[in-house]
Design an enzyme around this catalytic site. Structure first.
Site, PDB file in Angstrom:
ATOM      1  N   ASN A 110       0.841  -1.271   0.004  1.00  0.00           N
ATOM      2  CA  ASN A 110      -0.099  -0.082  -0.023  1.00  0.00           C
ATOM      3  C   ASN A 110       0.806   1.255  -0.037  1.00  0.00           C
ATOM      4  O   ASN A 110       0.319   2.412  -0.307  1.00  0.00           O
ATOM      5  CB  ASN A 110      -0.925   0.139   1.231  1.00  0.00           C
ATOM      6  N   GLN A 176       5.006   7.205   5.887  1.00  0.00           N
ATOM      7  CA  GLN A 176       4.517   6.161   4.908  1.00  0.00           C
ATOM      8  C   GLN A 176       3.565   6.552   3.817  1.00  0.00           C
ATOM      9  O   GLN A 176       2.518   6.012   3.666  1.00  0.00           O
ATOM     10  CB  GLN A 176       3.877   4.821   5.753  1.00  0.00           C
ATOM     11  N   ASP A 178       1.393   6.605   0.575  1.00  0.00           N
ATOM     12  CA  ASP A 178       0.608   5.483   0.004  1.00  0.00           C
ATOM     13  C   ASP A 178       1.124   5.610  -1.581  1.00  0.00           C
ATOM     14  O   ASP A 178       1.160   6.627  -2.162  1.00  0.00           O
ATOM     15  CB  ASP A 178      -0.868   5.847  -0.166  1.00  0.00           C
ATOM     16  N   ASP A 208       0.275  -7.037   2.936  1.00  0.00           N
ATOM     17  CA  ASP A 208      -0.032  -6.013   3.953  1.00  0.00           C
ATOM     18  C   ASP A 208      -1.261  -4.872   3.464  1.00  0.00           C
ATOM     19  O   ASP A 208      -0.986  -4.583   2.420  1.00  0.00           O
ATOM     20  CB  ASP A 208       1.264  -5.547   4.165  1.00  0.00           C
ATOM     21  N   TYR A 212      -6.812  -0.788   1.313  1.00  0.00           N
ATOM     22  CA  TYR A 212      -6.435   0.561   1.093  1.00  0.00           C
ATOM     23  C   TYR A 212      -5.850   1.159  -0.180  1.00  0.00           C
ATOM     24  O   TYR A 212      -5.173   2.078  -0.457  1.00  0.00           O
ATOM     25  CB  TYR A 212      -5.564   1.326   2.288  1.00  0.00           C
ATOM     26  N   GLU A 215      -8.211   4.992  -3.940  1.00  0.00           N
ATOM     27  CA  GLU A 215      -8.952   5.941  -3.257  1.00  0.00           C
ATOM     28  C   GLU A 215     -10.158   6.537  -4.154  1.00  0.00           C
ATOM     29  O   GLU A 215      -9.807   6.679  -5.478  1.00  0.00           O
ATOM     30  CB  GLU A 215      -8.198   7.381  -2.949  1.00  0.00           C
ATOM     31  N   GLU A 250      -3.914  -9.532   4.382  1.00  0.00           N
ATOM     32  CA  GLU A 250      -4.188  -8.783   5.543  1.00  0.00           C
ATOM     33  C   GLU A 250      -5.160  -7.692   5.252  1.00  0.00           C
ATOM     34  O   GLU A 250      -4.841  -6.727   4.995  1.00  0.00           O
ATOM     35  CB  GLU A 250      -2.870  -8.576   6.050  1.00  0.00           C
ATOM     36  N   HIS A 317       2.027  -9.082  16.090  1.00  0.00           N
ATOM     37  CA  HIS A 317       3.204  -8.073  16.319  1.00  0.00           C
ATOM     38  C   HIS A 317       2.438  -6.762  16.530  1.00  0.00           C
ATOM     39  O   HIS A 317       3.014  -5.921  16.977  1.00  0.00           O
ATOM     40  CB  HIS A 317       3.924  -8.018  15.077  1.00  0.00           C
ATOM     41  N   ASP A 318       1.153  -6.420  16.120  1.00  0.00           N
ATOM     42  CA  ASP A 318       0.424  -5.379  16.345  1.00  0.00           C
ATOM     43  C   ASP A 318      -0.170  -5.217  17.661  1.00  0.00           C
ATOM     44  O   ASP A 318      -0.352  -6.417  18.455  1.00  0.00           O
ATOM     45  CB  ASP A 318      -0.421  -5.286  15.531  1.00  0.00           C
TER      46      ASP A 318
HETATM   47  C1  BGC Z   1       0.755  -4.209   9.830  1.00  0.00           C
HETATM   48  C2  BGC Z   1       1.244  -3.130  10.671  1.00  0.00           C
HETATM   49  C3  BGC Z   1       1.837  -2.034   9.974  1.00  0.00           C
HETATM   50  C4  BGC Z   1       0.747  -1.516   9.020  1.00  0.00           C
HETATM   51  C5  BGC Z   1       1.238  -0.626   8.064  1.00  0.00           C
HETATM   52  C6  BGC Z   1      -0.078  -3.551   8.989  1.00  0.00           C
HETATM   53  O1  BGC Z   1      -1.148  -4.143   8.817  1.00  0.00           O
HETATM   54  O2  BGC Z   1       0.566  -5.240  10.644  1.00  0.00           O
HETATM   55  O3  BGC Z   1       2.265  -3.738  11.679  1.00  0.00           O
HETATM   56  O4  BGC Z   1       1.914  -0.721  11.077  1.00  0.00           O
HETATM   57  O5  BGC Z   1       0.272  -2.694   8.297  1.00  0.00           O
HETATM   58  O6  BGC Z   1       2.255  -1.009   7.332  1.00  0.00           O
END
Ligand code: BGC
Length: 533
Positions: A110, A176, A178, A208, A212, A215, A250, A317-318
């Protein structure tokens, strides 16, 4: 019917697999710089294999400023120097394969890091071909219906860039930006990144943050038809060029919004989708002593296409996300599981599994027996197999990403260097792999036992599911069955003993000596996987 889960050529191997989520930075430091690396992880493959898992999901290992722990990628075709080299990664991959373990990696599609050369070129020159790799605005007022995900830190999805003289769009941290999927060149760049790692021999990707990618004005900018068209195009590419590649979605969404990510028979997208909403409900049910949230969410989960699978987890991990519950339940979960404000983050709880359960092994066992018997491919998060705790004093999600605890030597055997990337938890002299090896009822051996018990039952891996009426909201029961094999899964979610009437004599897979018949007493927080005696 026992399926050989290590069968390499079985196309739908992921249906039988248990996954292990590996944070490479946390696992084992081989060169004494305080960061885990691939050479170190190679030495620990024996441990991973000993759990009985089949596939390793490697969190982002790409060059990155690590502002979002690698989910801010600065180069899709490399390895972060702290983690080793491409040759080290390849050695890790080959060593895993030699043990019959598959490997998937994260692919962050993304967005990139703002340090990615594409973004650097884009911001510096309006006429650069890279400008259109990102999403820009003169006013930062578009797409106002898109929610902010990192609520605690980001005031807007637009950030003004002085160098570019425009606002850029970002769904996560403002470091980050997009990518712009309306630009077909971006598709090609991403496909080339996939090809690069597939050429090296990896088995698939966790893609990941896929809701999103596009848009559109007047929408919430999630799950758009254009996103699905791109994902179907991606699946076509891997099916044609790298048949057998596993793609995992995800998408933190409700089940009816998730279903389209499997695609259709003509236009498939992902073989596997994370089932986020079930996760908080498992904790909710165990805390409330009431099965209703579990029953409701599974009843609300639509039938998935043949050959596809859900992916289930207790922690990752989140933060333990509470996006997919009502505001009332979220408040209740915070009160129950995150009494201190430091334990909360965005719409979730930044705590580890064992800590959430107050290190109560009975509840830990119940929750695992539940999670490992539900439909779906389960994932174990590194460290949870030894009941590792957390450090709520570290910022963001780092408190759940501390070094793996191997033994009671310096730094828990993780690193020879004093300054590890994050401090090792103070609990390590008691909580570590070595200490748990010889203890039959340790978290480690119970994890191995439960995974082995699941792997031995095709009904638990691939079977259908049917509720069994218990007449009691505290007693959850369902049957998993395939062909003529079946397992009756029975749980007492409450702290009070309960009763349940069996029609046939049964053997308990979770307590192999026990033969049960007639009306049985279920101890507080008891879990049983029952087969015909
Ligand atoms: C990951 C997070 C990350 C986010 C942005 C999520 O789905 O699991 O750890 O911060 O994507 O990349």
């Amino acid at each position: 019917m026992n399926v050989d889960v290590t069968a390499k050529n079985q196309a739908d191997w992921y249906q039988d697999a248990v996954f292990y989520e590996l944070y490479i930075r946390a696992y084992r430091d081989s060169n004494g710089d305080g960061n885990g690396d691939f050479r170190g992880a190679i030495k620990k493959l024996d441990h991973i294999q000993s759990l009985g898992v089949n596939c390793i999901w490697v969190m982002p290992m790409y060059p990155s400023p690590l502002k979002d722990d690698g989910y801010d990628v600065a180069d899709y075709l490399g390895i972060h120097p702290d983690y080793g080299t491409l040759a080290d990664f390849k050695a890790f991959l080959d060593a895993a394969h030699a043990r019959g373990l598959k490997v998937v990696t994260d692919m962050v599609m993304n967005h990139t890091s703002d340090q990615h050369p594409w973004f650097q070129a884009a911001r510096q020159d309006k006429h650069s071909p890279y400008r259109d790799y990102y999403v820009w605005s003169d006013t930062g007022s578009e797409y106002a219906d898109a929610r902010i995900i990192f609520l605690d830190t980001e005031p807007s999805n637009w950030t003004y860039d002085e160098v570019a003289g425009q606002y850029f769009w970002h769904r996560f941290y403002s470091c980050q930006p997009d990518l712009n999927y309306d630009n077909p060149q971006v598709h090609e760049e991403m496909f080339n990144a996939l090809r690069f790692w597939l050429d090296m021999g990896i088995d698939g990707f966790r893609i990941d943050a896929i809701p999103y990618l596009y848009e559109r004005e007047g929408t919430n900018c999630e799950n758009l038809p254009e996103t699905h068209q791109f994902l179907a195009k991606m699946r076509r590419m891997v099916d044609e060029e790298y048949p057998g590649t596993l793609l995992i979605a995800e998408a933190n969404q409700w089940p009816h919004d998730l279903l389209p990510y499997f695609g259709t028979e003509e236009e498939p997208e992902f073989q596997v989708c994370f089932h986020f909403p079930i996760m908080p409900r498992l904790y909710q049910a165990v805390k409330a002593g009431d099965k209703t949230p579990i029953v409701d969410i599974l009843n609300d989960t639509p039938e998935k296409p043949a050959g596809t699978q859900w992916m289930t987890f207790l922690r990752n991990h989140d933060e333990l996300t509470l996006e997919m519950v009502t505001p009332e339940v979220r408040q209740w979960m915070w009160e129950q599981y995150a009494p201190e404000p430091r334990m909360r983050l965005n719409l979730g709880i930044r705590r580890r599994l064992a800590a959430l359960l107050d290190h109560d092994k009975q509840k830990w066992f119940l929750l695992h027996a539940l999670f490992l018997s539900l439909p779906g491919t389960p994932i174990i998060y590194y460290g949870d197999e030894i009941g590792m705790g957390d450090n709520i004093w570290l910022p963001d999600r780092h408190g759940c990403r501390t070094p793996m605890q191997w033994n009671n030597n310096l730094n828990a055997g993780f690193s020879s260097y004093e300054n590890t990337y994050q401090p090792v938890l103070a609990e390590y002299p008691q909580v570590n792999v070595a200490a748990q090896e010889d203890e039959p009822d340790s978290y480690l051996n119970l994890t191995r036992f439960l995974i082995r018990a699941r792997q031995g039952q095709a009904a638990l891996r691939r079977g259908e599911m049917a509720w069994v009426e218990t007449g009691d909201t505290a007693v959850l029961a369902y049957r998993r069955f395939i062909h003529d094999e079946g397992v009756l899964c029975l749980f007492n979610l409450s702290s009070q003993p309960q009763r349940f009437a069996l029609h046939h004599e049964r053997r308990d897979l979770l307590s192999p000596e026990a033969r049960l018949s007639g009306t049985i007493e279920l101890k507080p927080f008891a879990a049983h996987w029952l087969v015909l005696a």
